[in-house]
Design a protein around this motif. Sequence first.
Motif, PDB file in Angstrom:
ATOM      1  N   TYR A 182       0.727  -1.402   3.167  1.00 43.23           N
ATOM      2  CA  TYR A 182      -0.183  -2.510   2.883  1.00 43.23           C
ATOM      3  C   TYR A 182       0.537  -3.800   2.476  1.00 43.23           C
ATOM      4  N   ASP A 183       1.855  -3.773   2.491  1.00 45.04           N
ATOM      5  CA  ASP A 183       2.654  -4.939   2.101  1.00 45.04           C
ATOM      6  C   ASP A 183       2.309  -5.425   0.695  1.00 45.04           C
ATOM      7  N   ILE A 184       2.215  -4.467  -0.237  1.00 42.46           N
ATOM      8  CA  ILE A 184       1.888  -4.806  -1.613  1.00 42.46           C
ATOM      9  C   ILE A 184       2.606  -3.825  -2.539  1.00 42.46           C
ATOM     10  N   PRO A 185       3.233  -4.310  -3.610  1.00 41.56           N
ATOM     11  CA  PRO A 185       3.882  -3.375  -4.542  1.00 41.56           C
ATOM     12  C   PRO A 185       2.828  -2.581  -5.313  1.00 41.56           C
ATOM     13  N   LEU A 186       2.977  -1.274  -5.327  1.00 45.67           N
ATOM     14  CA  LEU A 186       2.036  -0.420  -6.055  1.00 45.67           C
ATOM     15  C   LEU A 186       2.695   0.052  -7.351  1.00 45.67           C
ATOM     16  N   GLN A 187       2.084  -0.304  -8.469  1.00 49.33           N
ATOM     17  CA  GLN A 187       2.680  -0.008  -9.771  1.00 49.33           C
ATOM     18  C   GLN A 187       2.424   1.421 -10.229  1.00 49.33           C
ATOM     19  N   TYR A 188       1.206   1.898 -10.023  1.00 51.77           N
ATOM     20  CA  TYR A 188       0.833   3.203 -10.554  1.00 51.77           C
ATOM     21  C   TYR A 188       0.095   4.022  -9.499  1.00 51.77           C
ATOM     22  N   ALA A 189       0.065   5.321  -9.733  1.00 50.42           N
ATOM     23  CA  ALA A 189      -0.690   6.223  -8.866  1.00 50.42           C
ATOM     24  C   ALA A 189      -1.545   7.136  -9.733  1.00 50.42           C
ATOM     25  N   VAL A 190      -2.722   7.437  -9.261  1.00 52.03           N
ATOM     26  CA  VAL A 190      -3.644   8.332  -9.956  1.00 52.03           C
ATOM     27  C   VAL A 190      -4.104   9.395  -8.973  1.00 52.03           C
ATOM     28  N   SER A 191      -4.004  10.644  -9.354  1.00 47.92           N
ATOM     29  CA  SER A 191      -4.499  11.732  -8.508  1.00 47.92           C
ATOM     30  C   SER A 191      -5.566  12.506  -9.270  1.00 47.92           C
ATOM     31  N   ALA A 192      -6.547  12.975  -8.519  1.00 45.93           N
ATOM     32  CA  ALA A 192      -7.627  13.758  -9.136  1.00 45.93           C
ATOM     33  C   ALA A 192      -7.984  14.921  -8.240  1.00 45.93           C
ATOM     34  N   ASN A 193      -8.079  16.081  -8.837  1.00 43.24           N
ATOM     35  CA  ASN A 193      -8.529  17.268  -8.134  1.00 43.24           C
ATOM     36  C   ASN A 193     -10.046  17.179  -7.963  1.00 43.24           C
ATOM     37  N   PHE A 194     -10.555  17.552  -6.788  1.00 45.72           N
ATOM     38  CA  PHE A 194     -11.993  17.516  -6.559  1.00 45.72           C
ATOM     39  C   PHE A 194     -12.759  18.407  -7.530  1.00 45.72           C
ATOM     40  N   GLN A 195     -12.068  19.363  -8.147  1.00 45.45           N
ATOM     41  CA  GLN A 195     -12.725  20.212  -9.124  1.00 45.45           C
ATOM     42  C   GLN A 195     -13.293  19.374 -10.261  1.00 45.45           C
ATOM     43  N   GLY A 196     -12.581  18.287 -10.595  1.00 44.26           N
ATOM     44  CA  GLY A 196     -13.069  17.401 -11.651  1.00 44.26           C
ATOM     45  C   GLY A 196     -14.384  16.756 -11.272  1.00 44.26           C
ATOM     46  N   PHE A 197     -14.517  16.372 -10.023  1.00 47.83           N
ATOM     47  CA  PHE A 197     -15.757  15.796  -9.506  1.00 47.83           C
ATOM     48  C   PHE A 197     -16.898  16.801  -9.680  1.00 47.83           C
ATOM     49  N   GLN A 198     -16.638  18.038  -9.276  1.00 49.49           N
ATOM     50  CA  GLN A 198     -17.645  19.086  -9.363  1.00 49.49           C
ATOM     51  C   GLN A 198     -18.026  19.368 -10.814  1.00 49.49           C
ATOM     52  N   SER A 340      -8.096  -5.412  11.156  1.00 51.90           N
ATOM     53  CA  SER A 340      -8.631  -4.900   9.893  1.00 51.90           C
ATOM     54  C   SER A 340      -7.515  -4.733   8.872  1.00 51.90           C
ATOM     55  N   LEU A 341      -6.354  -4.221   9.328  1.00 54.19           N
ATOM     56  CA  LEU A 341      -5.219  -4.051   8.427  1.00 54.19           C
ATOM     57  C   LEU A 341      -4.760  -5.396   7.881  1.00 54.19           C
ATOM     58  N   ALA A 342      -4.737  -6.420   8.716  1.00 53.81           N
ATOM     59  CA  ALA A 342      -4.345  -7.755   8.262  1.00 53.81           C
ATOM     60  C   ALA A 342      -5.329  -8.286   7.229  1.00 53.81           C
ATOM     61  N   GLU A 343      -6.616  -8.005   7.428  1.00 55.89           N
ATOM     62  CA  GLU A 343      -7.653  -8.476   6.504  1.00 55.89           C
ATOM     63  C   GLU A 343      -7.516  -7.837   5.126  1.00 55.89           C
ATOM     64  N   VAL A 344      -7.294  -6.514   5.098  1.00 56.42           N
ATOM     65  CA  VAL A 344      -7.211  -5.845   3.799  1.00 56.42           C
ATOM     66  C   VAL A 344      -5.916  -6.210   3.075  1.00 56.42           C
ATOM     67  N   LYS A 345      -4.853  -6.441   3.837  1.00 54.20           N
ATOM     68  CA  LYS A 345      -3.613  -6.905   3.212  1.00 54.20           C
ATOM     69  C   LYS A 345      -3.835  -8.246   2.531  1.00 54.20           C
ATOM     70  N   GLN A 346      -4.522  -9.142   3.218  1.00 55.40           N
ATOM     71  CA  GLN A 346      -4.798 -10.466   2.665  1.00 55.40           C
ATOM     72  C   GLN A 346      -5.693 -10.364   1.434  1.00 55.40           C
ATOM     73  N   LEU A 347      -6.667  -9.465   1.485  1.00 59.22           N
ATOM     74  CA  LEU A 347      -7.569  -9.258   0.353  1.00 59.22           C
ATOM     75  C   LEU A 347      -6.799  -8.817  -0.888  1.00 59.22           C
ATOM     76  N   LEU A 348      -5.953  -7.814  -0.733  1.00 60.35           N
ATOM     77  CA  LEU A 348      -5.182  -7.301  -1.867  1.00 60.35           C
ATOM     78  C   LEU A 348      -4.235  -8.372  -2.426  1.00 60.35           C
ATOM     79  N   GLN A 349      -3.581  -9.091  -1.531  1.00 63.85           N
ATOM     80  CA  GLN A 349      -2.683 -10.152  -1.967  1.00 63.85           C
ATOM     81  C   GLN A 349      -3.433 -11.238  -2.730  1.00 63.85           C
ATOM     82  N   SER A 350      -4.647 -11.558  -2.276  1.00 64.99           N
ATOM     83  CA  SER A 350      -5.407 -12.618  -2.937  1.00 64.99           C
ATOM     84  C   SER A 350      -5.788 -12.243  -4.367  1.00 64.99           C
ATOM     85  N   ILE A 351      -6.012 -10.952  -4.616  1.00 61.96           N
ATOM     86  CA  ILE A 351      -6.383 -10.520  -5.957  1.00 61.96           C
ATOM     87  C   ILE A 351      -5.229 -10.665  -6.925  1.00 61.96           C
ATOM     88  N   ILE A 352      -4.041 -10.244  -6.526  1.00 56.38           N
ATOM     89  CA  ILE A 352      -2.908 -10.262  -7.457  1.00 56.38           C
ATOM     90  C   ILE A 352      -2.229 -11.620  -7.554  1.00 56.38           C
TER      91      ILE A 352
END
Length: 354
Positions: A182-198, A340-352
């Motif tokens: 996505y051409d954006i630095p990602l600082q953190y990652a979060v993972s969740a097991n679907f069991q938590g959803f249930q 679409s990929l170009a659009e979402v890249k631009q969206l993410l960049q605009s936020i940060i």
Amino acid sequence: MATNKPQHTGEQQIASRVQTKKSKKKAKKKRPFLKAILFILIFILIAAAGIGTYVYIKGSDAIKNISIAVNKDESGAKISIPVKESVKEKPVTMLLLGIDQRSGAGGLNTDVVMVAALNPNTKKGAVVAMSRDTKITYDGKTRKANAFYANYYVAAQREGADKVEAMRKAKEAAKQLFGDFYDIPLQYAVSANFQGFQDVVDVLGGVEVDVDMRMRWTDSHDGTDIDLHPGLQTLDGKKALDFVRFRQSKGNPNASSDFERNSRQTIVIKAIMNKMISLGGVTKIGSVIDEITEDVHTDMPSEELTRMLTTYYNIDLDDITFTTLQGKWKSPYVEADESSLAEVKQLLQSIISE
């Protein structure tokens, strides 16, 4: 879902997302932040519902439990992020992964892959979802988007890493991969097991959902047994997850797609939020938090999680843009649409960058 129109059924809600490109764009603008990562960052989302103070007090210990970040340096000194460099004052980017690790299903493939960006100064944000089957070529290897995290985790364990260290290494590698994508630095990652959803749905006593079609699918390999009839009904945790996961029917193999699954996720999470903020739901929030601590893991330090909660608890959901990376199915992958990929890249960049 304009307010001047009658309430749609589940089937109409899903159909409205698969009509024309123009109608899809309009729908995206109205998708709230809550539906995207409720079961991944439950504390932030409950806070956004207006009850952050209670969650902050009750959830402080739980926040510590879900953070797998290294909190001390090699000398044993505590690692602390200065406030001026923290999520409280600077934009934050996150990789969000939903893992289907139900009992009997096994595996670590990520059925949900999202990237989120939030800005504490503008109080704006964006969440970008992608099909789990999206084709990605990285380091000379071509795989589906949902396979990378599992491969990184297994590789770390083969090198001798324990469970927590393997999660850290897999998250670090996945952040690099999707950050490059996505051409954006990602600082953190979060993972969740679907069991938590249930578990969340069960703790709340079920949620009311209008099932849009007959859903019947079994798979002896992972224990899947989906059997839902159409109509408005209260779904328990297992059935709510079945509704979200349903992709095909033996009578109609093309009954559902990943994009329609995203729409069903929206319906269920909205139902969860409605139940959460109801009188019955509020009394059970403490139990909800207790349920998800074993199913959610992040490399964000607990101190930053707390800051994030207190920074965004009153965010205006209209200022959060939820969108999906579009693509076309070319077996066995979904190939991302370049525009679409170009659009979402631009969206993410605009936020940060604001």
